[in-house]
Design a protein around this motif. Structure first.
Motif, PDB file in Angstrom:
ATOM      1  N   PHE A  93     -45.160  18.176  63.433  1.00 19.20           N
ATOM      2  CA  PHE A  93     -44.378  18.435  64.633  1.00 19.20           C
ATOM      3  C   PHE A  93     -44.864  19.743  65.247  1.00 19.20           C
ATOM      4  O   PHE A  93     -45.198  20.689  64.534  1.00 19.20           O
ATOM      5  CB  PHE A  93     -42.882  18.548  64.314  1.00 19.20           C
ATOM      6  N   SER A  94     -44.862  19.784  66.561  1.00 14.74           N
ATOM      7  CA  SER A  94     -45.385  20.970  67.241  1.00 14.74           C
ATOM      8  C   SER A  94     -44.349  22.068  67.410  1.00 14.74           C
ATOM      9  O   SER A  94     -44.704  23.223  67.654  1.00 14.74           O
ATOM     10  CB  SER A  94     -45.928  20.573  68.623  1.00 14.74           C
ATOM     11  N   VAL A  95     -43.068  21.725  67.279  1.00 19.83           N
ATOM     12  CA  VAL A  95     -41.989  22.702  67.472  1.00 19.83           C
ATOM     13  C   VAL A  95     -41.127  22.733  66.213  1.00 19.83           C
ATOM     14  O   VAL A  95     -40.746  21.685  65.689  1.00 19.83           O
ATOM     15  CB  VAL A  95     -41.127  22.346  68.698  1.00 19.83           C
ATOM     16  N   SER A 283     -36.419  15.578  68.936  1.00 13.28           N
ATOM     17  CA  SER A 283     -37.696  15.662  68.225  1.00 13.28           C
ATOM     18  C   SER A 283     -38.711  14.723  68.849  1.00 13.28           C
ATOM     19  O   SER A 283     -39.916  14.971  68.826  1.00 13.28           O
ATOM     20  CB  SER A 283     -37.509  15.309  66.741  1.00 13.28           C
ATOM     21  N   ALA A 285     -39.081  14.143  71.967  1.00 18.29           N
ATOM     22  CA  ALA A 285     -39.501  14.589  73.295  1.00 18.29           C
ATOM     23  C   ALA A 285     -40.793  15.388  73.290  1.00 18.29           C
ATOM     24  O   ALA A 285     -41.350  15.678  74.354  1.00 18.29           O
ATOM     25  CB  ALA A 285     -38.397  15.423  73.938  1.00 18.29           C
ATOM     26  N   LYS A 286     -41.291  15.745  72.112  1.00 15.28           N
ATOM     27  CA  LYS A 286     -42.516  16.530  72.019  1.00 15.28           C
ATOM     28  C   LYS A 286     -43.669  15.738  71.385  1.00 15.28           C
ATOM     29  O   LYS A 286     -44.674  16.330  71.003  1.00 15.28           O
ATOM     30  CB  LYS A 286     -42.264  17.799  71.198  1.00 15.28           C
ATOM     31  N   GLN A 288     -46.659  12.589  71.280  1.00 17.17           N
ATOM     32  CA  GLN A 288     -47.702  12.100  72.169  1.00 17.17           C
ATOM     33  C   GLN A 288     -47.246  10.819  72.866  1.00 17.17           C
ATOM     34  O   GLN A 288     -46.279  10.182  72.475  1.00 17.17           O
ATOM     35  CB  GLN A 288     -48.999  11.841  71.382  1.00 17.17           C
ATOM     36  N   ASN A 292     -43.196   9.028  72.511  1.00 13.19           N
ATOM     37  CA  ASN A 292     -42.330  10.016  73.134  1.00 13.19           C
ATOM     38  C   ASN A 292     -41.121   9.316  73.754  1.00 13.19           C
ATOM     39  O   ASN A 292     -41.226   8.656  74.790  1.00 13.19           O
ATOM     40  CB  ASN A 292     -43.113  10.792  74.199  1.00 13.19           C
ATOM     41  N   GLY A 374     -37.618  25.844  72.350  1.00 10.50           N
ATOM     42  CA  GLY A 374     -38.844  25.112  72.058  1.00 10.50           C
ATOM     43  C   GLY A 374     -38.814  23.682  72.548  1.00 10.50           C
ATOM     44  O   GLY A 374     -39.871  23.041  72.690  1.00 10.50           O
ATOM     45  N   TYR A 375     -37.623  23.166  72.808  1.00 11.47           N
ATOM     46  CA  TYR A 375     -37.460  21.792  73.296  1.00 11.47           C
ATOM     47  C   TYR A 375     -36.966  21.756  74.740  1.00 11.47           C
ATOM     48  O   TYR A 375     -36.278  20.813  75.142  1.00 11.47           O
ATOM     49  CB  TYR A 375     -36.497  21.035  72.388  1.00 11.47           C
ATOM     50  N   ASP A 376     -37.344  22.771  75.499  1.00 12.95           N
ATOM     51  CA  ASP A 376     -37.037  22.819  76.937  1.00 12.95           C
ATOM     52  C   ASP A 376     -35.540  22.703  77.208  1.00 12.95           C
ATOM     53  O   ASP A 376     -35.121  22.141  78.226  1.00 12.95           O
ATOM     54  CB  ASP A 376     -37.790  21.703  77.688  1.00 12.95           C
TER      55      ASP A 376
END
Length: 386
Positions: A93-95, A283, A285-286, A288, A292, A374-376
């Motif tokens: 995960f990126s965030v 989770s 929402a970030k 690919q 997504n 981190g998740y806007d």
């Protein structure tokens, strides 16, 4: 004859001191063993193994999904001497969305002892300095290797489960109590269990009198399960819905037996159900394209046909699974979902304030506002779908 007697006498004279030395050494070993026994104790782990651990445990490592999370709940993070790769950015995960990790960034700087999901490196563990006195291992029955890891490192391995907040609650409670027993902090383990009990009881009390006619149908999508997934991914026994007695349209897919069963729902089925209110695990929402959930809701014609999407009744909640279940996020989500579904029953609740209160009790510090950035800021918000 006299010479033989003299020789025997001299031999015995030599032998007696040697025997005394051996006797003293033997007694010393016995005393030493007694001292060691007094400095250790035996506990029963989740594998029903009798494990000998030191009387005082000040240095540990946590192997397996969620193990370190439970240790932080017990306020024992200062006893950790090394971490697995999950704590060093090794998750897919990126965030970061684990409240305990956000509250304790210092854990990232500790030495590495192995890969995430319980893939330990005995050589790295054996080389640690300071050396851990105990290894805690969640999902020990599934991942195996407790005896092998002990044989390779010489360090006691305490097998744990993980459990959940609903059908496997006893497993969670027992794991916390075993950790508390090993660490000598049984009172804190009891306090965490009581805290969970109190939150669950409060949620259930609030919705007890809500009439069936005032309970809209609902669905949660985008839940992670050993990796990220799109909007079709759900949990038929999603814990916040269970606490709130929500009308989860996917609830009928729940499997019998243990565990919160994971399911992937077809678009056609979701259109047939056409739930009144939708929730998205952010989770998703970030991820690919193709996995997504947010982009799917915004662009897929099938999801665009849902009444909740057309009427703007889609809301974001914090990640449920992130290196297994985030228990603080589950309870925090339950309060937000409760306020969304039954606003009158939660009129006194500010969901973000309650979320941070939960995080502070369990992890020693706030985390949700930082995660949300981190998740806007999609968490606890109405999601705009043009």
């Amino acid at each position: 004859m006299n010479k033989h007697f003299e020789k025997t006498r001299k031999t015995n004279h030599i032998a007696r001191p040697a025997a005394r030395v051996l006797l003293i050494a033997f007694v010393g070993l016995l005393l030493s063993g007694t001292t060691l026994a007094a400095d250790t104790r035996v506990i029963t782990d989740m594998l029903d193994r009798q494990v000998t651990v030191p009387e005082r445990v000040e240095r540990v490592i946590c192997s397996g999904s969620g193990c370190l999370r439970l240790l932080v709940y017990l306020q024992a993070q200062d006893r950790v001497v090394a971490v697995d790769s999950a704590e060093k950015g090794g998750l897919p995960f990126s965030v970061e969305a684990r409240p305990y990790a956000v509250a304790h960034p210092e854990l990232q700087a500790l030495p590495l002892f192995g890969e995430f999901r319980g893939h330990d490196n005995p050589e790295l563990i054996a080389a640690l300095s300071p050396r851990p006195q105990v290894i805690f291992k969640t999902y020990a029955a599934r991942d195996g290797g407790a005896e092998s890891l002990f044989a390779k490192t010489g360090i006691p391995v305490v097998g744990l489960g993980y459990g959940d907040l609903t059908r496997n609650r006893q497993e969670l409670d027992r794991s916390l109590r075993i950790m508390g027993q090993v660490l000598g902090i049984e009172d804190r383990a009891g306090a965490v269990i009581a805290f969970f009990d109190g939150l669950a009881a409060d949620l259930e009390r609030r919705v007890k009198t809500v009439a069936d006619a005032d309970r809209p149908t609902t669905y949660i999508g985008g839940l992670a399960q050993r990796g990220g997934h799109g909007f079709a991914s759900t949990e038929p026994a999603y814990a916040p819905f269970v606490f709130l007695s929500a009308r989860n349209v996917a609830g009928k897919l729940a499997k019998s037996g243990k565990g919160d069963s994971h399911a992937v729902v077809s678009k056609e089925q979701l259109l047939m159900w056409n739930p009144e209110i939708l929730f998205l695990d952010i989770s998703s929402a970030k991820l690919q394209a193709g996995a997504n959930g947010l982009e799917e809701l915004r662009s897929d014609p099938a999801y665009q046909a849902l009444t909740a999407v057309k009427k703007g009744r889609v809301f974001g909640v914090f990640p449920y699974n992130f290196y297994t279940q985030n228990f603080e996020s589950i309870f925090a989500n339950a309060y937000f979902i409760g306020k969304t579904l039954y606003p009158g029953a939660f009129a006194d609740i500010d969901p973000m304030t309650r979320a941070e209160e939960i995080a502070v009790f369990l992890n020693g510090g706030p985390a949700f506002a930082a995660i949300n950035q981190g998740y806007d800021n999609l968490g606890f918000a109405k999601i705009v779908l043009p």
